[in-house]
Design an enzyme around this catalytic site. Sequence first.
Site, PDB file in Angstrom:
ATOM      1  N   GLU A 483      14.375  46.092 -15.378  1.00 51.04           N
ATOM      2  CA  GLU A 483      14.886  47.420 -15.672  1.00 51.04           C
ATOM      3  C   GLU A 483      13.804  48.301 -16.305  1.00 51.04           C
ATOM      4  OE1 GLU A 483      17.412  49.144 -15.134  1.00 51.04           O
ATOM      5  OE2 GLU A 483      17.218  50.713 -16.637  1.00 51.04           O
ATOM      6  N   PHE A 484      12.950  47.669 -17.126  1.00 55.68           N
ATOM      7  CA  PHE A 484      11.998  48.453 -17.909  1.00 55.68           C
ATOM      8  C   PHE A 484      10.602  48.476 -17.305  1.00 55.68           C
ATOM      9  CE2 PHE A 484      15.320  47.157 -20.803  1.00 55.68           C
ATOM     10  CZ  PHE A 484      15.596  48.331 -21.470  1.00 55.68           C
ATOM     11  N   VAL A 487       7.961  42.575 -13.601  1.00 60.24           N
ATOM     12  CA  VAL A 487       7.941  41.224 -14.163  1.00 60.24           C
ATOM     13  C   VAL A 487       6.805  40.493 -13.450  1.00 60.24           C
ATOM     14  CG1 VAL A 487       9.253  39.120 -14.596  1.00 60.24           C
ATOM     15  CG2 VAL A 487      10.449  41.312 -14.448  1.00 60.24           C
ATOM     16  N   ASP A 598      27.702  38.684 -19.318  1.00 54.54           N
ATOM     17  CA  ASP A 598      27.186  38.991 -17.975  1.00 54.54           C
ATOM     18  C   ASP A 598      26.704  37.707 -17.302  1.00 54.54           C
ATOM     19  OD1 ASP A 598      26.540  40.501 -15.806  1.00 54.54           O
ATOM     20  OD2 ASP A 598      24.758  41.427 -16.681  1.00 54.54           O
TER      21      ASP A 598
HETATM   22  P1  AMP Z   1      15.159  40.586 -15.187  1.00 52.43           P
HETATM   23  O1  AMP Z   1      14.661  41.899 -15.615  1.00 52.43           O
HETATM   24  O2  AMP Z   1      15.232  39.589 -16.312  1.00 52.43           O
HETATM   25  O3  AMP Z   1      16.462  40.640 -14.424  1.00 52.43           O
HETATM   26  O4  AMP Z   1      14.054  40.000 -14.170  1.00 52.43           O
HETATM   27  C1  AMP Z   1      13.859  40.545 -12.877  1.00 52.43           C
HETATM   28  C2  AMP Z   1      13.447  39.467 -11.907  1.00 52.43           C
HETATM   29  O5  AMP Z   1      12.218  38.865 -12.307  1.00 52.43           O
HETATM   30  C3  AMP Z   1      14.447  38.298 -11.848  1.00 52.43           C
HETATM   31  O6  AMP Z   1      15.476  38.507 -10.934  1.00 52.43           O
HETATM   32  C4  AMP Z   1      13.565  37.140 -11.422  1.00 52.43           C
HETATM   33  O7  AMP Z   1      13.395  37.129 -10.040  1.00 52.43           O
HETATM   34  C5  AMP Z   1      12.224  37.479 -12.075  1.00 52.43           C
HETATM   35  N1  AMP Z   1      12.098  36.774 -13.356  1.00 52.43           N
HETATM   36  C6  AMP Z   1      12.500  37.192 -14.573  1.00 52.43           C
HETATM   37  N2  AMP Z   1      12.213  36.276 -15.513  1.00 52.43           N
HETATM   38  C7  AMP Z   1      11.616  35.254 -14.890  1.00 52.43           C
HETATM   39  C8  AMP Z   1      11.090  33.985 -15.321  1.00 52.43           C
HETATM   40  N3  AMP Z   1      11.134  33.611 -16.590  1.00 52.43           N
HETATM   41  N4  AMP Z   1      10.547  33.172 -14.385  1.00 52.43           N
HETATM   42  C9  AMP Z   1      10.515  33.551 -13.089  1.00 52.43           C
HETATM   43  N5  AMP Z   1      10.998  34.713 -12.629  1.00 52.43           N
HETATM   44  C10 AMP Z   1      11.547  35.555 -13.504  1.00 52.43           C
END
Ligand code: AMP
Length: 804
Positions: A483-484, A487, A598
């Site tokens: 969101e921000f 990644v 969630d």
């Molecule tokens: P989020 O903002 O936490 O929803 O992260 C966005 C996307 O980044 C997720 O849907 C994952 O595909 C990837 N992601 C986030 N955290 C991780 C992690 N610790 N290891 C691997 N992929 C991650």
Amino acid sequence: MQSRWWSCGIRLVTWTWVWSLALLGVWCIPANEVNLLDSRSVMGDLGWVAYPKNGWEEIGEVDENYAPIHTYQVCRVMEQNQNNWLHTNWILTEGAQRVFIELKFTLRDCNSLPGGVGTCKETFNMAMKESRYIKIDTIAADESFTELDLGDRVMKLNTEVRDLGPLTRKGFYLAFQDLGACIALVSVRVFYKRCPFLVKSLAEFPDTIPGSEASQLVEVVGRCVNNSLPLYEPPRMHCSTEGEWLVPIGKCVCQPGFEEINGSCQVCKVGFYRSLLESLACSKCPPHSVARQMGATACSCEDGYYKLDSDPSNMACTPPSPVSVVRKGHTGKSSIALSWAEPDRPNGIILEYEIKYFEKEQDSSYTIIKSKDTEMVVEGLKPSSAYIFQVRARTSAGYGHFDMTLTLMFLDHFFLRRCGYSKAKQDPEEEKMHFHNGHIKFPGVRTYIDPLTYEDPNQAVHEFAQEIDVSYISIERIIGAGEFGEVCSGPLRLPGKREIQVAIKTLKAGYTEQQRRDFLWEASIMGQFNHPNIIRLEGVVTKSKPVMIITEYMENGSLDTFLKKNDGQFTVIQLVGMLRGIASGMRYLSDMGYVHRDLAARNILVNSNLVCKVSDFGLSRVLEDDPEAAYTTRGGKIPIRWTAPEAIAYRKFTSASDVWSYGIVMWEVMSYGERPYWEMSNQDVIKAVEESYRLPGPMDCPEALYHLMMDCWQRERSNRPKFDEIVCLLDKFIRNPSSLKKLVNSSHRVSNLLVEHASVEGNCSTRSQTVGEWLDSIKMGRYTELFMEGGYSSLETVAQMTSE
Ligand code: AMP
């Protein structure tokens, strides 16, 4: 060298072919197989017994290295009524209850024989004897060979494997019965499989012989390696009949004073300490404290510096700044006035005081009040209760200690015990923070602290998250969009620590202060958790830009995408293992008093060992960022398909509403990432759930798992199972996979989908609606054909459908 194949008058094989067969056999065996018999490795006579004597015959051949190999051959296809037996020696089981028999043989194609051999067979029987002979199977050749094959120098070697169990004795015999075929038995191998010795997550699992049933898993409790202890629960693995270790549960961690380096526990160096099982590695002693010996579990303050025994181990020692005396003033019916003197040597300008109070012996539930003055009135106390009051000052250098403690028996206007003095005045600026939120179930279990209770969000971040210097991180790849900001992933190399892969969430440039706060919010929550099924926070980067949140790297990404990519690829036990992990993480969160709100497969991450971890933490407003979240009539934003009815209707979010969502996650997992309620609109989902409609069992889903899902979707939330009950039940399934054999069949799936609905919409059957129209109205029109085929052509017949 002349073989029996010649003696029957039909040329089937020459010795040169026999050794080329031996070449085809693989002489090295997999590490998890243990041979009980291998005819190829016996040097002398095999000594098996043939009956009658003119049936099977041992023919010695040599391989290409002129090493002898044994074959047993029979080829009495020209004669009637053949019944030739070949008995092996006694084969010891070595304690195995299930064994495998691998046969390599050639078989002559009857059609290729000269005419007139009407009794020719293309199969033979295999039998075993513990106390009496029992037939194991009829063995047929996948490929038989003809004269032509011999001419072309093509040899058709068959390999057949059968398993046998449960065996009850110390050994058994095998026998081969020929009823008139032309067979050369080139090798017989009898073996059992075992799960080999394994060290995983600091736990040793011994060499284990699997159980006797084909789908049985043997649960093995691991032994923690030297200087380590189990974390939360003893580590366990499950040994399958195939000799594979499956479904790891729990783990060991190094005991305090030690840290994990390359799979063993190494003692903390001088100047370093490790106090908690949950912390990952030895840490440098905090400022003004020392650890003079190796293996320290805490550091002691340097001379002239102090801290309390109850202070956290990572807190620095400071020069004395105590609020020295707390005094009691006027007491009301349920209130008391307190005052205290300013510290005589404050380590900076005093910004405010914090008054912490709690009922004696109940320090896990306390209240904090802030005051800019040195006096205040505490209200809302219970009569006839003993309270402890503690005061500390906050200066620009941070908080001091709760040095001064006042213990009072509050008995209407009367104090029985006192350790302080009095003076009173109410402070209008007082600010109350209730740290205990009523979720503690067991004394000693830590409670989640809402970062909202911190006036300064930066303080919350640094209380729970370690600051990491950006130079220790390398960004290598972008792996997703958050969101921000992006990644990414890459290695984290902390000095003195093993390099690990991490995920790096970044905050994109141009952010507002509020966005920065919201971004770091997740770290303040994640940093409070330490559990193998909760995504682990490594730390934050806030002192340089971009601001980052560093977490452990989960190789397989989010669970929903992972399942869709691997549709149908896992065994039920693997899927249950994943669900068990998620339930265990949720049990931990609910014990901590944290409600996720969630929980969905998209918010679960999967690592390379298929371990699932709960992620995506935040306030309810974080839901605003979930693309699945939709506005409700009351203005909140909620992921409708995953949320319990009471949470949608009046925002009653509890661990019981998390259990509802968990049921939906179970459904997502068992259907390999199918979208709950498919293309139905959110409004229709709300309406259908209200009308007792529930998702049908996914295709091939074990009935026991579907029952559990349905329990999670009980309308009355107190009837839903608790997470510890879910973990316990899934453990039972894993220990006894046969309980998962019964599947939700397709007629059950559809009927269930309707039974619930029909019971509420019973009146519908009086209207002259067709089954097709009715199915269309509940967005299930695609099942119309199935209904017609099943004879359910009117709503009357549908209403009479039962689960059976
Ligand atoms: P989020 O903002 O936490 O929803 O992260 C966005 C996307 O980044 C997720 O849907 C994952 O595909 C990837 N992601 C986030 N955290 C991780 C992690 N610790 N290891 C691997 N992929 C991650």
